[in-house]
Scaffold this active site. Sequence first.
Site, PDB file in Angstrom:
ATOM      1  N   SER A  77      37.017  35.756  47.314  1.00 54.29           N
ATOM      2  CA  SER A  77      36.390  37.038  47.501  1.00 54.29           C
ATOM      3  C   SER A  77      35.411  37.251  46.451  1.00 54.29           C
ATOM      4  O   SER A  77      34.507  36.448  46.370  1.00 54.29           O
ATOM      5  CB  SER A  77      37.722  37.978  47.275  1.00 54.29           C
ATOM      6  OG  SER A  77      37.517  39.084  47.638  1.00 54.29           O
ATOM      7  N   MET A  78      35.674  38.336  45.437  1.00 53.72           N
ATOM      8  CA  MET A  78      34.733  38.399  44.360  1.00 53.72           C
ATOM      9  C   MET A  78      34.167  37.103  43.547  1.00 53.72           C
ATOM     10  O   MET A  78      33.089  36.949  43.197  1.00 53.72           O
ATOM     11  CB  MET A  78      34.855  39.647  43.525  1.00 53.72           C
ATOM     12  CG  MET A  78      33.876  40.045  42.453  1.00 53.72           C
ATOM     13  SD  MET A  78      34.510  40.923  40.946  1.00 53.72           S
ATOM     14  CE  MET A  78      35.531  39.818  40.005  1.00 53.72           C
ATOM     15  N   PHE A 138      48.376  45.271  48.499  1.00 56.61           N
ATOM     16  CA  PHE A 138      47.366  44.829  49.223  1.00 56.61           C
ATOM     17  C   PHE A 138      47.917  43.262  49.585  1.00 56.61           C
ATOM     18  O   PHE A 138      47.479  42.955  50.786  1.00 56.61           O
ATOM     19  CB  PHE A 138      46.116  44.649  47.883  1.00 56.61           C
ATOM     20  CG  PHE A 138      45.037  43.654  48.359  1.00 56.61           C
ATOM     21  CD1 PHE A 138      44.040  44.333  49.326  1.00 56.61           C
ATOM     22  CD2 PHE A 138      44.898  42.513  47.897  1.00 56.61           C
ATOM     23  CE1 PHE A 138      43.068  43.461  49.651  1.00 56.61           C
ATOM     24  CE2 PHE A 138      43.828  41.470  48.353  1.00 56.61           C
ATOM     25  CZ  PHE A 138      42.554  42.217  49.137  1.00 56.61           C
ATOM     26  N   ILE A 139      48.576  42.706  48.811  1.00 53.11           N
ATOM     27  CA  ILE A 139      48.874  41.222  48.972  1.00 53.11           C
ATOM     28  C   ILE A 139      49.952  41.367  50.201  1.00 53.11           C
ATOM     29  O   ILE A 139      49.664  40.289  50.918  1.00 53.11           O
ATOM     30  CB  ILE A 139      49.789  40.691  47.657  1.00 53.11           C
ATOM     31  CG1 ILE A 139      48.742  40.403  46.605  1.00 53.11           C
ATOM     32  CG2 ILE A 139      50.341  39.574  48.044  1.00 53.11           C
ATOM     33  CD1 ILE A 139      49.368  39.856  45.413  1.00 53.11           C
ATOM     34  N   SER A 140      50.800  42.425  50.167  1.00 55.40           N
ATOM     35  CA  SER A 140      51.669  42.184  51.388  1.00 55.40           C
ATOM     36  C   SER A 140      50.748  42.497  52.764  1.00 55.40           C
ATOM     37  O   SER A 140      51.327  41.884  53.775  1.00 55.40           O
ATOM     38  CB  SER A 140      52.555  43.649  51.190  1.00 55.40           C
ATOM     39  OG  SER A 140      53.435  43.552  52.158  1.00 55.40           O
ATOM     40  N   GLN A 142      47.793  41.608  53.347  1.00 58.70           N
ATOM     41  CA  GLN A 142      47.143  40.180  53.608  1.00 58.70           C
ATOM     42  C   GLN A 142      47.986  38.935  53.954  1.00 58.70           C
ATOM     43  O   GLN A 142      47.445  38.267  54.626  1.00 58.70           O
ATOM     44  CB  GLN A 142      46.151  39.793  52.471  1.00 58.70           C
ATOM     45  CG  GLN A 142      45.265  40.812  51.904  1.00 58.70           C
ATOM     46  CD  GLN A 142      44.435  41.303  52.817  1.00 58.70           C
ATOM     47  OE1 GLN A 142      43.910  40.771  53.760  1.00 58.70           O
ATOM     48  NE2 GLN A 142      44.237  42.779  53.065  1.00 58.70           N
ATOM     49  N   ASP A 192      40.632  38.891  58.650  1.00 60.66           N
ATOM     50  CA  ASP A 192      40.322  39.419  57.428  1.00 60.66           C
ATOM     51  C   ASP A 192      39.455  40.855  57.621  1.00 60.66           C
ATOM     52  O   ASP A 192      38.581  40.742  58.208  1.00 60.66           O
ATOM     53  CB  ASP A 192      39.249  38.475  56.646  1.00 60.66           C
ATOM     54  CG  ASP A 192      39.164  38.725  55.372  1.00 60.66           C
ATOM     55  OD1 ASP A 192      39.285  39.876  54.794  1.00 60.66           O
ATOM     56  OD2 ASP A 192      38.522  37.921  54.648  1.00 60.66           O
ATOM     57  N   HIS A 220      42.752  37.893  54.355  1.00 64.09           N
ATOM     58  CA  HIS A 220      41.938  37.517  53.059  1.00 64.09           C
ATOM     59  C   HIS A 220      42.518  36.595  52.016  1.00 64.09           C
ATOM     60  O   HIS A 220      41.694  36.356  51.187  1.00 64.09           O
ATOM     61  CB  HIS A 220      41.634  38.982  52.465  1.00 64.09           C
ATOM     62  CG  HIS A 220      40.673  38.977  51.610  1.00 64.09           C
ATOM     63  ND1 HIS A 220      39.404  38.578  51.953  1.00 64.09           N
ATOM     64  CD2 HIS A 220      40.343  39.486  50.424  1.00 64.09           C
ATOM     65  CE1 HIS A 220      38.351  38.989  50.942  1.00 64.09           C
ATOM     66  NE2 HIS A 220      39.194  39.273  49.821  1.00 64.09           N
TER      67      HIS A 220
END
Length: 239
Positions: A77-78, A138-140, A142, A192, A220
Amino acid sequence: MNIHLDKHGQGMPLVLFHGWGFDNQIWQPIIPYLKPKYQIILVDLPGFGLTPMMDWESFKKNLLDQLPDKFALAGWSMGGLYATRLAIEEPARVQYLINITSSPRFISDIDWPGVAEEVFVNFYNNLSKDINKTLKEFISLQLNKMKFDFKIGNPPSPEGLAFGLEILGTWDFREQLKQITIPTVYLFGRLDPITPVKTMAIMEKNYPNFKYVLFNRAAHMPFLSHTDLFITMMDEFIK
Protein backbone atom coordinates in the site's frame (compact mmCIF):
# COMPACT_ATOMS: atom_id res chain seq x y z
CA MET A 1 17.61 10.07 13.89
CA ASN A 2 17.44 6.31 13.97
CA ILE A 3 15.08 4.24 11.87
CA HIS A 4 13.68 1.25 13.73
CA LEU A 5 14.41 -2.10 12.09
CA ASP A 6 13.58 -5.67 13.10
CA LYS A 7 15.59 -8.49 11.52
CA HIS A 8 14.72 -12.17 11.19
CA GLY A 9 16.31 -15.15 9.47
CA GLN A 10 19.27 -15.51 7.13
CA GLY A 11 19.68 -15.46 3.38
CA MET A 12 19.03 -12.87 0.72
CA PRO A 13 18.06 -9.53 2.32
CA LEU A 14 14.36 -8.74 1.87
CA VAL A 15 13.25 -5.32 3.14
CA LEU A 16 9.55 -4.85 3.92
CA PHE A 17 7.71 -1.49 4.12
CA HIS A 18 4.29 -1.44 5.85
CA GLY A 19 1.21 0.58 4.89
CA TRP A 20 -0.39 3.73 6.26
CA GLY A 21 -1.68 3.54 9.83
CA PHE A 22 0.34 0.40 10.65
CA ASP A 23 3.89 -0.42 11.67
CA ASN A 24 6.20 -3.32 10.90
CA GLN A 25 4.19 -5.65 13.16
CA ILE A 26 1.72 -6.17 10.31
CA TRP A 27 4.26 -8.56 8.74
CA GLN A 28 4.65 -10.81 11.78
CA PRO A 29 2.26 -13.59 10.65
CA ILE A 30 4.27 -14.26 7.47
CA ILE A 31 7.77 -14.10 8.99
CA PRO A 32 7.90 -17.88 9.73
CA TYR A 33 7.27 -18.57 6.04
CA LEU A 34 9.93 -16.15 4.81
CA LYS A 35 12.83 -16.43 7.22
CA PRO A 36 14.08 -19.88 6.08
CA LYS A 37 15.06 -18.32 2.75
CA TYR A 38 15.54 -14.60 3.43
CA GLN A 39 17.02 -12.21 5.91
CA ILE A 40 13.84 -10.27 6.64
CA ILE A 41 14.35 -6.60 7.49
CA LEU A 42 11.17 -4.97 8.79
CA VAL A 43 11.18 -1.17 8.68
CA ASP A 44 9.05 1.29 10.62
CA LEU A 45 8.37 4.19 8.24
CA PRO A 46 8.61 7.82 9.49
CA GLY A 47 6.03 8.63 12.15
CA PHE A 48 4.99 4.99 12.58
CA GLY A 49 6.06 2.38 15.12
CA LEU A 50 9.35 3.37 16.73
CA THR A 51 10.67 5.57 13.91
CA PRO A 52 10.39 9.33 14.52
CA MET A 53 9.11 11.77 11.94
CA MET A 54 11.62 12.75 9.26
CA ASP A 55 11.54 13.92 5.67
CA TRP A 56 12.25 11.69 2.68
CA GLU A 57 15.93 12.58 2.26
CA SER A 58 16.69 11.98 5.94
CA PHE A 59 14.80 8.71 5.85
CA LYS A 60 16.60 7.50 2.73
CA LYS A 61 20.08 8.36 4.00
CA ASN A 62 19.53 6.86 7.45
CA LEU A 63 17.91 3.73 6.04
CA LEU A 64 20.54 3.02 3.39
CA ASP A 65 23.26 3.38 6.03
CA GLN A 66 21.61 0.51 7.95
CA LEU A 67 20.87 -1.82 5.03
CA PRO A 68 23.07 -4.29 3.12
CA ASP A 69 24.62 -3.12 -0.15
CA LYS A 70 21.95 -4.92 -2.20
CA PHE A 71 18.48 -6.13 -1.25
CA ALA A 72 15.03 -7.04 -2.49
CA LEU A 73 12.39 -4.50 -1.52
CA ALA A 74 8.66 -5.03 -0.95
CA GLY A 75 6.13 -2.37 -0.06
CA TRP A 76 2.48 -2.78 0.85
CA SER A 77 0.00 0.00 0.00
CA MET A 78 1.60 3.34 1.03
CA GLY A 79 4.80 1.39 1.64
CA GLY A 80 4.81 0.68 -2.09
CA LEU A 81 5.19 4.41 -2.75
CA TYR A 82 8.23 4.49 -0.47
CA ALA A 83 9.61 1.35 -2.13
CA THR A 84 9.04 2.68 -5.64
CA ARG A 85 10.73 6.00 -4.86
CA LEU A 86 13.73 4.22 -3.34
CA ALA A 87 14.03 1.93 -6.37
CA ILE A 88 13.86 4.91 -8.75
CA GLU A 89 16.49 6.90 -6.87
CA GLU A 90 18.79 4.03 -5.80
CA PRO A 91 18.72 1.40 -8.58
CA ALA A 92 22.20 0.15 -7.67
CA ARG A 93 20.97 -0.91 -4.22
CA VAL A 94 17.52 -2.37 -4.97
CA GLN A 95 17.69 -5.71 -6.83
CA TYR A 96 13.98 -6.57 -6.91
CA LEU A 97 10.89 -4.41 -6.40
CA ILE A 98 7.65 -5.96 -5.15
CA ASN A 99 4.60 -3.70 -4.90
CA ILE A 100 1.74 -5.26 -2.93
CA THR A 101 -1.69 -3.74 -3.66
CA SER A 102 0.07 -0.48 -4.34
CA SER A 103 0.10 2.00 -7.18
CA PRO A 104 2.38 4.74 -8.52
CA ARG A 105 -0.58 7.07 -7.88
CA PHE A 106 -3.33 6.38 -5.32
CA ILE A 107 -5.76 9.22 -6.01
CA SER A 108 -8.05 8.86 -9.01
CA ASP A 109 -8.16 11.38 -11.82
CA ILE A 110 -9.75 11.57 -15.24
CA ASP A 111 -7.56 8.88 -16.80
CA TRP A 112 -6.36 6.96 -13.75
CA PRO A 113 -8.37 4.60 -11.51
CA GLY A 114 -7.84 5.05 -7.81
CA VAL A 115 -9.82 6.26 -4.84
CA ALA A 116 -11.31 9.63 -4.00
CA GLU A 117 -9.14 11.59 -1.59
CA GLU A 118 -12.11 11.78 0.79
CA VAL A 119 -11.75 8.04 1.47
CA PHE A 120 -8.33 8.60 3.03
CA VAL A 121 -9.51 11.70 4.88
CA ASN A 122 -12.38 9.74 6.46
CA PHE A 123 -9.99 6.94 7.42
CA TYR A 124 -7.64 9.52 8.95
CA ASN A 125 -10.49 11.04 10.98
CA ASN A 126 -11.51 7.60 12.28
CA LEU A 127 -7.92 6.73 13.15
CA SER A 128 -7.61 9.97 15.09
CA LYS A 129 -10.64 8.99 17.21
CA ASP A 130 -9.86 5.31 17.90
CA ILE A 131 -6.75 3.80 16.30
CA ASN A 132 -7.15 0.23 17.57
CA LYS A 133 -10.83 -0.08 16.64
CA THR A 134 -10.34 1.48 13.20
CA LEU A 135 -7.36 -0.69 12.24
CA LYS A 136 -9.01 -3.90 13.43
CA GLU A 137 -12.19 -3.09 11.49
CA PHE A 138 -10.08 -2.32 8.41
CA ILE A 139 -8.22 -5.63 8.67
CA SER A 140 -11.45 -7.56 9.21
CA LEU A 141 -12.95 -5.99 6.09
CA GLN A 142 -9.88 -6.78 3.96
CA LEU A 143 -9.68 -10.37 5.20
CA ASN A 144 -13.40 -10.99 4.71
CA LYS A 145 -13.93 -11.43 8.45
CA MET A 146 -11.14 -14.03 8.72
CA LYS A 147 -9.77 -14.07 12.26
CA PHE A 148 -6.49 -12.23 12.69
CA ASP A 149 -4.96 -11.36 16.05
CA PHE A 150 -3.22 -8.07 15.35
CA LYS A 151 -1.67 -6.19 18.27
CA ILE A 152 -0.68 -2.57 17.80
CA GLY A 153 2.51 -2.06 19.79
CA ASN A 154 3.16 1.59 19.03
CA PRO A 155 0.24 3.60 17.65
CA PRO A 156 1.16 6.00 14.85
CA SER A 157 1.78 9.60 15.81
CA PRO A 158 -0.70 12.25 14.61
CA GLU A 159 2.16 13.77 12.62
CA GLY A 160 2.90 10.40 11.03
CA LEU A 161 -0.73 9.91 10.03
CA ALA A 162 -0.94 13.40 8.55
CA PHE A 163 2.35 12.98 6.67
CA GLY A 164 1.21 9.62 5.33
CA LEU A 165 -2.05 11.18 4.18
CA GLU A 166 -0.07 13.84 2.33
CA ILE A 167 2.08 11.16 0.65
CA LEU A 168 -0.97 9.18 -0.46
CA GLY A 169 -2.52 12.34 -1.86
CA THR A 170 0.48 13.87 -3.62
CA TRP A 171 3.18 11.33 -4.54
CA ASP A 172 2.89 10.40 -8.20
CA PHE A 173 5.50 8.17 -9.87
CA ARG A 174 3.68 7.29 -13.07
CA GLU A 175 6.26 8.99 -15.27
CA GLN A 176 9.39 8.05 -13.27
CA LEU A 177 8.26 4.43 -13.17
CA LYS A 178 9.35 4.13 -16.79
CA GLN A 179 12.97 4.52 -15.61
CA ILE A 180 12.89 1.30 -13.59
CA THR A 181 14.79 -1.58 -15.19
CA ILE A 182 15.18 -3.93 -12.22
CA PRO A 183 12.80 -6.92 -11.94
CA THR A 184 9.49 -5.48 -10.74
CA VAL A 185 6.17 -7.09 -9.87
CA TYR A 186 2.82 -5.57 -8.93
CA LEU A 187 0.33 -7.64 -6.94
CA PHE A 188 -3.37 -6.80 -7.08
CA GLY A 189 -6.44 -8.13 -5.30
CA ARG A 190 -9.59 -8.38 -7.42
CA LEU A 191 -11.71 -7.29 -4.43
CA ASP A 192 -9.44 -4.42 -3.39
CA PRO A 193 -11.37 -1.16 -2.86
CA ILE A 194 -8.21 0.94 -2.41
CA THR A 195 -6.06 -0.10 -5.37
CA PRO A 196 -8.72 -1.03 -7.94
CA VAL A 197 -8.02 -3.93 -10.27
CA LYS A 198 -8.62 -1.52 -13.18
CA THR A 199 -5.20 -0.08 -12.32
CA MET A 200 -3.60 -3.36 -13.32
CA ALA A 201 -4.99 -3.20 -16.87
CA ILE A 202 -3.65 0.31 -17.39
CA MET A 203 -0.27 -0.56 -15.90
CA GLU A 204 0.10 -3.66 -18.08
CA LYS A 205 -0.29 -1.38 -21.09
CA ASN A 206 1.94 1.45 -19.84
CA TYR A 207 4.66 -0.68 -18.19
CA PRO A 208 4.78 -3.93 -20.18
CA ASN A 209 8.18 -4.96 -18.78
CA PHE A 210 6.83 -5.46 -15.27
CA LYS A 211 5.23 -8.64 -13.98
CA TYR A 212 1.64 -8.58 -12.72
CA VAL A 213 -0.13 -11.00 -10.38
CA LEU A 214 -3.85 -10.96 -9.61
CA PHE A 215 -5.23 -12.61 -6.46
CA ASN A 216 -8.79 -13.40 -7.52
CA ARG A 217 -10.29 -13.65 -4.04
CA ALA A 218 -8.12 -11.14 -2.21
CA ALA A 219 -8.76 -7.54 -1.23
CA HIS A 220 -6.08 -5.13 0.04
CA MET A 221 -4.02 -7.58 2.16
CA PRO A 222 -3.22 -10.69 0.08
CA PHE A 223 -0.11 -11.43 2.14
CA LEU A 224 -2.42 -12.17 5.08
CA SER A 225 -5.56 -13.47 3.37
CA HIS A 226 -3.71 -15.72 0.88
CA THR A 227 -0.35 -16.28 2.53
CA ASP A 228 0.53 -19.55 0.74
CA LEU A 229 -0.04 -18.03 -2.71
CA PHE A 230 1.86 -14.92 -1.68
CA ILE A 231 4.90 -16.87 -0.46
CA THR A 232 4.92 -19.00 -3.62
CA MET A 233 4.88 -15.87 -5.76
CA MET A 234 7.74 -14.32 -3.77
CA ASP A 235 9.88 -17.43 -4.09
CA GLU A 236 9.26 -17.64 -7.85
CA PHE A 237 10.01 -13.95 -8.40
CA ILE A 238 13.13 -13.53 -6.26
CA LYS A 239 15.81 -15.76 -7.74
